[in-house]
Design a protein around this motif. Structure first.
Motif: not given
Ligand SMILES: Nc1ncnc2c1ncn2[C@@H]1O[C@H](COP(=O)(O)OP(=O)(O)OP(=O)(O)O)[C@@H](O)[C@H]1O
Ligand SMILES: [Mg+2]
Length: 230
Positions: A37, A90, A166, A168-169, A176, A198, A200
């Motif tokens: 992150t 992504q 990413e 799940t971007g 996600g 990520t 998130e």
């Protein structure tokens, strides 16, 4: 031997140089699942590109399963990458004119293993809940279906390493979460080493180890705070 070992890696762009990775050293065990992150521009994608050999280093070394990938000839690197690494981005980069099944088999095609891996492709499609998309082209699929298809494609050669930027971007939280569950399961069942970027925090928390980048340096590493690594 580590799955991934970065030794003092530096990456800069342009002249005068913009130093994006500032002497990063990092060792990742085989079978680990690492979430990276950091703020936008902190160097996350760059770290993924140089550790996977998709981009050159300015200085330092990257060893994958003990092999210095930046010393490979480009042909050797391609072969190593196609055999041992999977990539998920992504924006999935599925080929628009191919069906989901054909897309998944692209890496196998390079090794003339399309036939041999078809059964496995269908099993992955079952597992990732995209079997109903078998003969669909990407424009007829949802974003989540496309992303799960892209993950199946990344896994078709049973890579030792999975790099995900990413993943799940551009998905809603339900899709996600589905993607994260798939990555966790692949890590657990097949033992694939995963390096995932990520935004998130909740998804990063699902990885076994969390690394945080600030301005091109690692400023937090959960494995250090747990006292496992010096
Ligand atoms: N090819 C390039 N040429 C010049 N500068 C670049 C290049 N690629 C990245 N950069 C710069 O390097 C820095 C880090 O970029 P990087 O893409 O690694 O960030 P990131 O952490 O992935 O950000 P985001 O969360 O927005 O994806 C940024 O300042 C970016 O502008
Ligand atoms: Mg990025």
């Amino acid at each position: 031997m580590y799955a991934i070992e970065c030794r003092d890696i530096v990456k800069s762009f342009g002249e005068p140089p913009l130093v994006v990775l500032k002497s990063i050293s990092l060792s990742i065990e085989k079978g680990d699942f690492v979430g990276i992150t950091g703020r936008s521009g902190s160097g996350k994608s760059t770290l993924l590109y140089v550790t996977s050999g998709l981009d050159e280093l300015t200085s330092g070394e990257v060893l994958l399963s003990g092999k210095n990938i930046h010393e490979f000839e480009s042909k050797e690197l391609h072969l190593f990458r196609n055999r041992k690494m999977g990539f998920v981005f992504q924006f999935h980069y599925l080929l628009p004119e191919l069906t989901a099944l054909e897309n998944i088999l692209i890496p196998a095609r390079k090794f003339k293993e399309e036939k041999k891996r078809t059964k496995y492709a269908l099993e992955l499609m079952e597992e990732f809940d995209v079997i109903h998309c078998r003969d669909k082209i990407p424009s007829k699929m949802s974003g989540g279906e496309m992303q799960r298809t892209a993950i199946a494609r990344a896994l078709i050669m049973d890579p030792e390493l999975l790099f995900a930027d990413e993943p799940t971007g551009n998905l809603d939280s339900e899709n996600g979460t589905k993607v994260m569950d798939i990555l966790k399961e692949v890590n657990r069942r097949i033992g694939t080493t995963i390096l995932m970027v990520t935004h998130e925090p909740d998804f990063a928390a699902m990885a076994k180890r969390q690394i945080h980048l600030t301005d091109g340096r690692i400023d937090k590493d959960s494995s250090i705070s747990r006292g496992k690594r010096k």
